[in-house]
Scaffold this active site. Structure first.
Site, mmCIF file in Angstrom:
data_model
loop_
_atom_site.group_PDB
_atom_site.id
_atom_site.type_symbol
_atom_site.label_atom_id
_atom_site.label_comp_id
_atom_site.label_asym_id
_atom_site.label_seq_id
_atom_site.Cartn_x
_atom_site.Cartn_y
_atom_site.Cartn_z
ATOM 1 N N ARG A 14 0.829 -1.208 0.000
ATOM 2 C CA ARG A 14 0.000 0.000 0.000
ATOM 3 C C ARG A 14 0.862 1.257 0.000
ATOM 4 N NH1 ARG A 14 -0.830 4.640 2.868
ATOM 5 N NH2 ARG A 14 -0.444 3.473 4.799
ATOM 6 N N ASP A 15 1.481 1.556 1.118
ATOM 7 C CA ASP A 15 2.240 2.803 1.239
ATOM 8 C C ASP A 15 3.464 2.795 0.333
ATOM 9 O OD1 ASP A 15 3.163 5.250 2.079
ATOM 10 O OD2 ASP A 15 3.072 4.797 4.197
ATOM 11 N N HIS A 205 3.583 4.292 12.717
ATOM 12 C CA HIS A 205 3.849 4.265 11.275
ATOM 13 C C HIS A 205 4.776 5.437 11.003
ATOM 14 C CE1 HIS A 205 2.663 3.669 6.959
ATOM 15 N NE2 HIS A 205 3.047 4.936 6.908
ATOM 16 N N HIS A 207 8.038 7.479 8.960
ATOM 17 C CA HIS A 207 8.755 7.716 7.714
ATOM 18 C C HIS A 207 10.150 8.231 8.017
ATOM 19 C CE1 HIS A 207 5.507 7.239 4.597
ATOM 20 N NE2 HIS A 207 4.842 7.128 5.728
ATOM 21 N N CYS A 238 3.629 9.608 1.009
ATOM 22 C CA CYS A 238 2.262 10.078 0.773
ATOM 23 C C CYS A 238 2.230 10.962 -0.475
ATOM 24 C CB CYS A 238 1.745 10.861 1.979
ATOM 25 S SG CYS A 238 0.103 11.567 1.721
ATOM 26 N N ASN A 247 9.037 4.870 4.028
ATOM 27 C CA ASN A 247 8.813 4.357 5.377
ATOM 28 C C ASN A 247 10.134 3.877 5.989
ATOM 29 O OD1 ASN A 247 5.574 3.722 5.572
ATOM 30 N ND2 ASN A 247 6.348 3.528 3.499
#
Length: 304
Positions: A14-15, A205, A207, A238, A247
């Site tokens: 996903r990310d 979460h 980064h 993002c 991440n």
């Protein structure tokens, strides 16, 4: 602090993939995610049920989830709204991760809602899920600061979690969307929030935008967090936040905890993770930011 074991969620699908400009074939995505699973990571945020117009890279969400379904793993999908939740439930995911931002500006750019509107969506999604076994987690973007609105006080975060608790949410991810946190701030936030909301399972979460991903993660661990997100090779970011980068790197996180003697689950195979990261580097066609895949583990001896 009780249990010392770390629980990792891989967010590559996903990310990680959402930032890739060139289309990644569905079979290549599946190959990478299966490699992560085969390396012992049993919790995968595989994709997002979001409008293909917003993030075309994730338009194959249904196919990805369908290819990963297994009793041995937990498949998570991120959703921005009720429609996304409906589609995620139809696909058979084990957990829905709903995202909203602490920042009004970022929330509008990210999901086209005010924070209040997103909180109302949480209530609607909870009603939708009442008759299912699917779990709901809520991720709070820009928890530690926003590129549009600056840094926040922990009280701003507490007020949003109060409303989530009122709606029955007891799993919350605190996201440092653009890497604005530091270890002192992480410690203060976690200590304050765990004391205020002892029944909530908090995840982090993080980064690595400003090179502090791993030290922030360790600060979170020392403050009592045991659940962390990470992406293979350190990819991600993002699309709706300027300057956002990847991440914390999954194999770097695993290596750090292994070197520290912190339990991360007996099934995780670091060598397999590194090999899958190298394979992904070939598929994506550029050098990944992960460090251990380049240098090898600290325990390796190089022959002269």
């Amino acid at each position: 602090m009780g249990n010392s074991e770390v629980y990792l969620t891989d967010v590559t699908g996903r990310d990680g993939f959402q930032m890739e400009k060139d289309w990644i074939e569905t079979e290549d995505k599946r190959l990478i995610l299966q490699g992560i699973i085969d390396a012992g990571i049993k919790r995968i945020e595989a994709t997002s049920f979001v409008s293909p117009k917003s993030i075309p890279q994730l338009k194959d969400a249904k196919e990805i989830v369908g290819s990963l379904k297994s009793e041995e793993i937990t498949v998570v999908a991120l959703v921005p709204n009720v429609k996304g939740a409906e589609n995620a439930l139809k696909s058979g995911v084990d957990e829905i991760n709903f995202v909203l931002s602490i920042s009004e500006t970022h929330n509008r750019k990210n999901v086209n809602h005010t924070v209040r509107e997103s909180l109302e969506e949480v209530y609607s999604i909870q009603k939708l899920m009442n008759s299912t076994q699917t779990v709901l987690n809520v991720s709070l973007g820009t928890t530690f600061g926003c590129p549009f609105e600056g840094k926040f006080n922990v009280s701003k975060v507490s007020s949003v979690i109060d409303q989530l608790m009122y709606n029955g949410v007891d799993k919350v991810t605190l996201a440092d969307t653009t890497g604005m946190a530091n270890p002192k701030k992480i410690s203060h936030y976690i200590t304050t929030l765990r004391e205020a909301f002892p029944v909530v399972q908090f995840s982090l979460h993080l980064h690595n935008t400003r090179g502090m991903g791993l030290v922030n993660l360790l600060a979170g661990y020392n403050a009592g967090v045991r659940h962390f997100d990470a992406s293979l090779g350190g990819i991600g970011g993002c699309p709706f936040a300027p300057g956002a980068t990847g991440n914390v790197c999954l194999e770097d996180v695993v290596h750090m905890f292994m070197e520290m003697g912190v339990p991360i689950g007996p099934s995780i195979n670091l060598k397999k993770l590194i090999n899958t990261s190298k394979k992904m580097e070939e598929i994506l066609g550029y050098k990944l930011p992960g460090q251990v895949m380049k240098a090898g583990t600290a325990g390796e001896v190089i022959a002269n």
